[in-house]
Design a protein around this motif. Structure first.
Motif, PDB file in Angstrom:
ATOM      1  N   PHE A  20       5.791   2.459 -13.629  1.00 10.97           N
ATOM      2  CA  PHE A  20       5.981   1.198 -13.599  1.00 10.97           C
ATOM      3  C   PHE A  20       7.121   0.322 -12.794  1.00 10.97           C
ATOM      4  N   THR A  22       9.079   1.721 -10.525  1.00 14.88           N
ATOM      5  CA  THR A  22       9.392   1.987  -9.241  1.00 14.88           C
ATOM      6  C   THR A  22       8.050   1.295  -8.276  1.00 14.88           C
ATOM      7  N   ARG A  23       7.122   0.636  -9.194  1.00 11.85           N
ATOM      8  CA  ARG A  23       6.079  -0.277  -8.452  1.00 11.85           C
ATOM      9  C   ARG A  23       6.399  -1.674  -8.681  1.00 11.85           C
ATOM     10  N   ASN A  24       7.578  -1.828  -8.907  1.00 15.95           N
ATOM     11  CA  ASN A  24       8.201  -3.335  -8.949  1.00 15.95           C
ATOM     12  C   ASN A  24       7.265  -4.022  -9.973  1.00 15.95           C
ATOM     13  N   GLN A  57      -0.940  -6.822  -5.378  1.00 16.80           N
ATOM     14  CA  GLN A  57      -0.157  -5.782  -6.202  1.00 16.80           C
ATOM     15  C   GLN A  57      -0.890  -5.007  -7.399  1.00 16.80           C
ATOM     16  N   VAL A  61      -1.631  -1.268  -7.805  1.00 19.96           N
ATOM     17  CA  VAL A  61      -1.315  -0.555  -8.955  1.00 19.96           C
ATOM     18  C   VAL A  61      -2.466   0.379  -9.546  1.00 19.96           C
ATOM     19  N   GLU A  64      -3.775   3.212  -7.773  1.00 18.39           N
ATOM     20  CA  GLU A  64      -3.002   4.569  -7.737  1.00 18.39           C
ATOM     21  C   GLU A  64      -3.392   5.076  -9.260  1.00 18.39           C
TER      22      GLU A  64
END
Length: 406
Positions: A20, A22-24, A57, A61, A64
């Motif tokens: 999480f 690294t996915r901002n 976003q 997420v 993914e």
């Protein structure tokens, strides 16, 4: 596609927290990452966390995580092992498929698409969208690293798909390592996934003003090939039926193996060799036109890595009589710890109309290789039907469709 709830519950908290980050995704310091019991509370907390993100976003997420969840099974783990071994990525010590996938998503994101494609190929192995082609063992080299050959094969792929030549296309070439489930032998394969822009589709969707609008959605087709240079086998995974896969095989032969004879398709079914632990009584009918059948060789693998091949041909003594005479109670057919790895069966046909006697030879190898090269399609189907009758082949694999990338 699988929901990410189960994936979240089984994921290591440290790896999930880093994903999480690294996915901002901003996570409160007091966020509880513990997964007690079935982890329902953690999943709910993650869903609430994602619900607070901007819509784009949030969708990215969630999509993914859904992809990772779809790969979190036995085929996904095998695919990850094969891809990582081929790319020299160390995943030893990682705790299960969830941590492996999160590790790749964080540190090697480009490999996730390869794992996805590889898992898809494993699931389709032996199904209606998959075929394997056997080349003769003529020792003539394959030029798999030629960029000219790769570009020409890519152009032919677009033509086989019957798409205009202006369609976008790209080929991802990489290596994987396949480990034999019985012997543990590692084989390096050269693989390619070819992505081609398909005809776009028109779909309804909501626009910026929250009204329904018609959107043009681009589609991507994929074609997968796996090349085992040592065994001289090429696997094709693609839609389009037998005709299309035959075309891909001919294109591969033309560009990468131009000096070899065209390959023949190999039937791929799980083989069952336990019935050959004793001399079999093959069921034959007068209409088969068979004079006699013999098991001419047996290959054995022992627990701990031993290997032996025993071959005996001729009418005077069968391979079983030879093994009994030479080894007695110590033969791999009777001693513990041995498993039949492969067998060669020779089918001697009755001469007709003054013709010479013909012999059809087939080799069966665990887990799912059946070779009958250099024979006509009629001969191959005849032998295939006999193998089914004799119980040497398992039921066909379930069919899986090729995954399309949107």
């Amino acid at each position: 596609m699988a929901s990410f709830g189960g994936f979240i519950r089984k994921s290591p908290s440290d790896r999930l927290r880093r994903f999480f980050s690294t996915r901002n995704v901003s996570v409160p310091d007091d966020f509880d990452w513990s997964s007690n019991g079935r982890g329902t509370a953690l999943v709910k907390s993650v869903e609430e966390l994602l619900a607070g993100l901007p819509e784009r976003q949030q969708d990215a997420v969630k999509a993914e995580l859904d992809l990772l969840a779809s790969l979190a099974d036995k085929d996904g783990m095998t695919a990850a092992e094969q891809v990582c071994a081929g790319q020299n990525i160390d995943i030893e010590g990682l705790a299960g498929i969830q941590e492996v996938l999160l590790f790749l998503a964080i540190d090697h994101p480009t490999e996730i698409d390869r794992v996805s494609v590889q898992a898809s190929m494993l699931r389709r192995n032996g199904g209606r969208n998959w075929a394997a082609f056997q080349f003769d063992d003529d020792r003539k080299p394959w030029d798999l690293n030629s960029q000219i050959a790769r570009d020409a094969f890519l152009t032919d792929t677009v033509a086989i798909l019957d798409l205009p030549n202006h369609r976008k296309r790209v080929a991802d070439w990489f290596e994987t390592v396949r480990v034999h489930p019985i012997t543990g032998e590692a084989t390096t394969l050269t693989q390619a996934t070819i992505y081609v822009e398909e005809r776009a589709e028109s779909e309804l969707g909501f626009g910026p003003s929250a009204t329904l609008e018609r959107h043009v959605v681009p589609k991507v087709l994929e074609v997968g090939i796996a090349c085992d240079v040592q065994a001289r086998v090429v696997e094709i995974s693609a839609k389009g039926g037998k005709k299309a896969r035959d075309q891909y095989a001919r294109a591969f032969s033309k560009h990468f193996a131009p000096h070899s004879e065209a390959p023949v398709q190999m039937p791929r079914r799980d083989v069952m060799l336990d019935i050959l632990k004793q001399a079999p009584d093959f069921d034959i009918e007068p209409a088969d036109g068979i004079e006699r059948i013999e098991v001419s060789s047996l290959e054995f693998h022992a627990t701990g890595g031993g290997y032996v091949r025993i071959e005996k041909r001729g009418e005077g003594e069968s391979v079983y009589q030879f093994i009994e005479r030479r080894f007695g109670h110590n033969s791999p057919l009777r001693a513990g710890g041995w498993q039949i790895l492969a067998a060669t069966v020779r089918i001697i046909l009755t001469p007709t109309d003054g013709q010479r006697r013909r012999t059809l030879t087939v080799t069966l190898r665990l887990p799912n290789t059946t070779t009958l090269p250099n024979k006509t399609e009629k001969d191959r189907q005849f032998v295939f039907n006999l193998l089914e009758r004799w119980g040497l082949l398992a039921a066909p694999h379930a069919d899986f469709d090729v995954v399309e990338v949107a």
